[in-house]
Enzyme design. Structure first.
Site, PDB file in Angstrom:
ATOM      1  N   ARG A 189      10.120  -2.265  11.483  1.00 48.51           N
ATOM      2  CA  ARG A 189       8.628  -2.685  12.490  1.00 48.51           C
ATOM      3  C   ARG A 189       9.656  -3.625  13.837  1.00 48.51           C
ATOM      4  NH1 ARG A 189       4.217  -0.790  13.588  1.00 48.51           N
ATOM      5  NH2 ARG A 189       2.363  -2.366  14.070  1.00 48.51           N
ATOM      6  N   MET A 195      -6.205  -3.836   4.589  1.00 47.72           N
ATOM      7  CA  MET A 195      -5.749  -4.365   5.972  1.00 47.72           C
ATOM      8  C   MET A 195      -5.157  -2.677   6.098  1.00 47.72           C
ATOM      9  SD  MET A 195      -3.690  -7.614   7.184  1.00 47.72           S
ATOM     10  CE  MET A 195      -4.778  -9.152   7.338  1.00 47.72           C
ATOM     11  N   LYS A 227      11.963 -12.543   5.692  1.00 47.26           N
ATOM     12  CA  LYS A 227      13.014 -11.410   6.570  1.00 47.26           C
ATOM     13  C   LYS A 227      12.232 -10.796   7.570  1.00 47.26           C
ATOM     14  CE  LYS A 227      10.656  -6.470   6.317  1.00 47.26           C
ATOM     15  NZ  LYS A 227       9.506  -6.777   6.530  1.00 47.26           N
ATOM     16  N   ASN A 228      10.938 -11.413   7.709  1.00 44.92           N
ATOM     17  CA  ASN A 228       9.421 -11.222   8.598  1.00 44.92           C
ATOM     18  C   ASN A 228       9.254 -12.838   9.983  1.00 44.92           C
ATOM     19  OD1 ASN A 228       8.542  -9.094   7.789  1.00 44.92           O
ATOM     20  ND2 ASN A 228       6.557  -9.571   6.237  1.00 44.92           N
ATOM     21  N   ASP A 259       0.762  -8.711   2.036  1.00 48.32           N
ATOM     22  CA  ASP A 259       2.544  -7.703   1.366  1.00 48.32           C
ATOM     23  C   ASP A 259       2.747  -8.586  -0.041  1.00 48.32           C
ATOM     24  OD1 ASP A 259       2.837  -7.185   4.034  1.00 48.32           O
ATOM     25  OD2 ASP A 259       4.352  -8.826   4.285  1.00 48.32           O
ATOM     26  N   ASP A 288       7.372  -0.107   6.855  1.00 44.34           N
ATOM     27  CA  ASP A 288       6.132   0.348   5.781  1.00 44.34           C
ATOM     28  C   ASP A 288       5.635   1.588   6.518  1.00 44.34           C
ATOM     29  OD1 ASP A 288       8.202  -0.818   4.017  1.00 44.34           O
ATOM     30  OD2 ASP A 288       6.843  -2.336   3.086  1.00 44.34           O
TER      31      ASP A 288
HETATM   32  C1  LIG Z   1       7.253  -7.217  10.753  1.00 46.94           C
HETATM   33  C2  LIG Z   1       6.304  -8.466  10.200  1.00 46.94           C
HETATM   34  O1  LIG Z   1       5.771  -9.111  10.001  1.00 46.94           O
HETATM   35  N1  LIG Z   1       5.314  -7.016   9.328  1.00 46.94           N
HETATM   36  C3  LIG Z   1       4.039  -7.984   9.084  1.00 46.94           C
HETATM   37  C4  LIG Z   1       3.168  -8.000   9.965  1.00 46.94           C
HETATM   38  O2  LIG Z   1       3.006  -6.649  10.155  1.00 46.94           O
HETATM   39  P1  LIG Z   1       2.016  -6.425  11.350  1.00 46.94           P
HETATM   40  O3  LIG Z   1       1.960  -7.013  12.578  1.00 46.94           O
HETATM   41  O4  LIG Z   1       2.469  -5.531  12.071  1.00 46.94           O
HETATM   42  O5  LIG Z   1       0.266  -6.258  11.186  1.00 46.94           O
HETATM   43  P2  LIG Z   1      -0.868  -6.993  12.038  1.00 46.94           P
HETATM   44  O6  LIG Z   1      -1.010  -8.515  11.297  1.00 46.94           O
HETATM   45  O7  LIG Z   1      -0.749  -6.061  12.991  1.00 46.94           O
HETATM   46  O8  LIG Z   1      -2.093  -6.343  10.625  1.00 46.94           O
HETATM   47  C5  LIG Z   1      -1.643  -4.486   9.792  1.00 46.94           C
HETATM   48  C6  LIG Z   1      -2.614  -4.252   9.541  1.00 46.94           C
HETATM   49  O9  LIG Z   1      -3.433  -5.046   9.020  1.00 46.94           O
HETATM   50  C7  LIG Z   1      -4.503  -5.018  10.099  1.00 46.94           C
HETATM   51  N2  LIG Z   1      -5.565  -6.104  10.435  1.00 46.94           N
HETATM   52  C8  LIG Z   1      -4.936  -6.899  10.741  1.00 46.94           C
HETATM   53  C9  LIG Z   1      -5.474  -8.071  10.963  1.00 46.94           C
HETATM   54  C10 LIG Z   1      -6.827  -8.309  10.389  1.00 46.94           C
HETATM   55  O10 LIG Z   1      -7.769  -9.086  10.205  1.00 46.94           O
HETATM   56  N3  LIG Z   1      -7.628  -7.444   9.946  1.00 46.94           N
HETATM   57  C11 LIG Z   1      -7.150  -5.886   9.931  1.00 46.94           C
HETATM   58  O11 LIG Z   1      -7.210  -5.002   9.112  1.00 46.94           O
HETATM   59  C12 LIG Z   1      -4.606  -4.148  11.072  1.00 46.94           C
HETATM   60  O12 LIG Z   1      -5.315  -3.246  11.906  1.00 46.94           O
HETATM   61  C13 LIG Z   1      -3.154  -3.387  11.097  1.00 46.94           C
HETATM   62  O13 LIG Z   1      -3.207  -2.013  11.303  1.00 46.94           O
HETATM   63  O14 LIG Z   1       2.424  -8.375   8.948  1.00 46.94           O
HETATM   64  C14 LIG Z   1       1.474  -6.741   7.807  1.00 46.94           C
HETATM   65  C15 LIG Z   1       0.099  -8.312   7.491  1.00 46.94           C
HETATM   66  O15 LIG Z   1       0.144  -9.926   7.499  1.00 46.94           O
HETATM   67  C16 LIG Z   1       2.220  -7.561   6.577  1.00 46.94           C
HETATM   68  O16 LIG Z   1       1.776  -7.011   6.346  1.00 46.94           O
HETATM   69  C17 LIG Z   1       3.552  -7.155   7.365  1.00 46.94           C
HETATM   70  O17 LIG Z   1       4.597  -7.098   6.821  1.00 46.94           O
HETATM   71  C1  LIG Z   2       4.884  -4.000   5.642  1.00 48.76           C
HETATM   72  C2  LIG Z   2       6.039  -4.828   5.437  1.00 48.76           C
HETATM   73  O1  LIG Z   2       7.161  -5.038   6.471  1.00 48.76           O
HETATM   74  P1  LIG Z   2       7.665  -3.986   7.506  1.00 48.76           P
HETATM   75  O2  LIG Z   2       5.867  -4.583   8.576  1.00 48.76           O
HETATM   76  O3  LIG Z   2       8.129  -4.369   8.336  1.00 48.76           O
HETATM   77  O4  LIG Z   2       6.708  -2.620   7.362  1.00 48.76           O
HETATM   78  C3  LIG Z   2       6.618  -5.704   4.489  1.00 48.76           C
HETATM   79  O5  LIG Z   2       7.366  -6.769   4.921  1.00 48.76           O
HETATM   80  O6  LIG Z   2       5.791  -5.213   3.339  1.00 48.76           O
END
Ligand SMILES: CC(=O)N[C@H]1[C@@H](OP(=O)(O)OP(=O)(O)OC[C@H]2O[C@@H](n3ccc(=O)[nH]c3=O)[C@H](O)[C@@H]2O)O[C@H](CO)[C@@H](O)[C@@H]1O
Ligand SMILES: C=C(OP(=O)(O)O)C(=O)O
Length: 434
Positions: A97, A341, A22-23, A319, A121
């Site tokens: 997302r 996170m 998916k991602n 995840d 999510d």
């Molecule tokens: C569509 C997609 O690909 N979604 C994935 C993507 O979401 P997504 O790219 O939205 O997530 P981010 O990597 O931006 O980070 C998610 C959250 O974790 C926090 N954060 C991030 C990095 C860090 O080192 N420390 C920290 O606290 C960020 O502030 C943020 O609130 O990555 C997430 C983190 O692996 C996964 O849960 C999601 O499934």
């Molecule tokens: C958090 C997830 O997805 P999304 O970033 O698409 O909400 C996930 O795949 O677990």
């Protein structure tokens, strides 16, 4: 909204093929916007989030030729970028997302981009700072429309620069890389996310003519090019689905072989399940989980209680923590789950507690699971799925529980898992979609 009625307590047996990731799909499908030439993608998961993203591309005028459910050719040679300003786009993109990742390719190719209030999510605050700061440093200006949470970016031309990301955001890195491939000069991205899905994105972009080096590390160097060309790309199997199946097998004492998992791309995932005491046989590229009466959580070398926590790749993906947590409820031994996170991802444990699990929710980020080695099986209840991974964790709990469970709001599960009911029923589960 659909529900699952689950008769628990059955042992499953057989082989299962994981869906495409998916991602990865959300990144790769956004990248088709970077070229006017055809791009063919294989192993696309047939799930709500991905189908919604493909619909959005269709709405923009991208030609979408769905050869079969897993294969699609896209051609972005006549794109109506103003579609992204319309209410229809704003409403539809709010369901997932992945739509935030249209912005990078749009800025690179059309010098303007929109980020609608993203969906995905509801698992805590999900900031977009990394994306926005990155675009700004590359030479974009933005306007924010607070009434609908909409960001509008413009640039006279992106220019390569040095970027030290404030955090290794997964979608943020993908967005910045997709913008930088068409920028003038060289962009260096330090503290980049480097998980296999990003590596796949960089691989595909290089096959399209981009010049990205450092792939697989957190230091990427991107030499901008004038244009990109068409290509073919095959998606990896979904590592979160693979982890979910390992957990499901252990929890339900089932004998399951997960086929073609790309073991070389799974990082620490198999090790974490082994630390829960789950036996696995690695046969060629398959993972065989034999039926196990009991699995026992390891301790640290000094006897301390094991902690599992999320960390940017190559650490454990957040995840999988919900799944690890549910699997620990039937193990022997204790586990501290630390979800660093996201701050709302552990609240679903109240349902597991209702089912009879011994869990202490210490705070929004930490839960202690006391596994009593199947002494008290979970009991079926009625519950609702709050997010994709909690939804599947509840499904796994229901499949292992005594009696019947009802899981409402299974759209949340369908966002990320392809025909999960039919595929698990083929192994002997009893899941009825109502
Ligand atoms: C569509 C997609 O690909 N979604 C994935 C993507 O979401 P997504 O790219 O939205 O997530 P981010 O990597 O931006 O980070 C998610 C959250 O974790 C926090 N954060 C991030 C990095 C860090 O080192 N420390 C920290 O606290 C960020 O502030 C943020 O609130 O990555 C997430 C983190 O692996 C996964 O849960 C999601 O499934
Ligand atoms: C958090 C997830 O997805 P999304 O970033 O698409 O909400 C996930 O795949 O677990």
């Amino acid at each position: 909204m659909a529900s699952f009625e689950v008769e628990g307590g059955r042992r499953l047996k057989g082989e299962i093929i994981p869906q495409g990731a998916k991602n990865e799909a959300l990144q790769i499908i956004s990248a088709v916007l970077l070229t006017p030439e055809p791009v063919t993608i294989h192993n696309i998961p047939d799930i709500l989030d991905v189908n919604n993203l493909i619909d959005l591309l269709g709405g923009m005028g991208v030609k979408v030729n769905r050869i079969d459910r897993q294969t699609c050719t896209f051609q972005a040679d006549d794109v109506d970028i103003n579609y992204l300003r319309r209410d229809e786009f704003k409403a539809k993109s709010g369901h997932l997302r992945g739509s935030v990742m249209f912005a990078g390719p749009m800025l690179g190719r059309w010098k303007k981009a929109f980020i609608p209030k993203p969906g995905g999510d509801k698992i805590g605050r999900r900031r977009l700072d990394t994306h926005i700061l990155g675009f700004e440093k590359l030479g974009a200006e933005f306007t924010y429309f607070p009434e609908d949470g909409f960001f509008y970016f413009t640039t006279e031309g992106l220019k390569g620069t040095y970027l030290l990301l404030d955090e290794p955001s997964v979608t943020g890195t993908a967005n910045i890389v997709m913008a930088a491939v068409l920028a003038e000069g060289t962009t260096t991205v330090y503290n980049a996310a480097c998980e296999p899905y990003l590596q796949q994105l960089c691989l595909m972009l290089n096959n399209m003519g981009a010049k990205i080096s450092g792939v697989g590390s957190n230091l990427l160097s991107i030499q901008g090019v004038d244009r990109l060309y068409g290509t073919e790309h095959r998606m990896l199997p979904d590592m979160i689905e693979i982890g979910s199946f390992i957990g499901l097998a252990a929890m339900t004492q089932s004998d399951i072989t997960i086929k073609n998992v790309r073991l070389d791309q799974l990082g620490v995932i198999p090790d974490r399940f082994q630390q829960l005491g789950i036996q696995m046989n690695f046969i060629d590229d398959d993972i065989h989980v034999p039926a196990q009466d009991l699995y026992e959580i390891q301790t640290y070398m000094d006897g301390g209680v094991l902690t599992m926590y999320d960390h940017p790749w190559p650490g454990l993906t957040p995840d999988l923590l919900s799944i690890i947590l549910v699997v620990a409820t039937q193990a022997k031994g204790s586990l501290l789950v630390h979800q660093k996170m996201f701050e709302s991802r552990l609240f679903f444990v109240d349902k597991l507690i209702d089912m009879g699990a011994r869990i202490i929710l210490c705070d929004p980020h930490r839960a202690t699971v006391i596994g009593l080695g199947r002494q008290y099986p979970l009991r079926g209840i009625k519950m609702s799925s709050p997010d994709i991974r909690a939804g599947v964790s509840l499904l796994i709990a229901a499949l292992s529980a005594e009696g019947k469970s009802v899981i409402q709001n299974v759209d949340q599960i369908d966002r990320g898992y392809q025909n999960i009911d039919t595929r698990l029923n083929a192994l002997g589960a009893s899941i009825k979609r109502v």
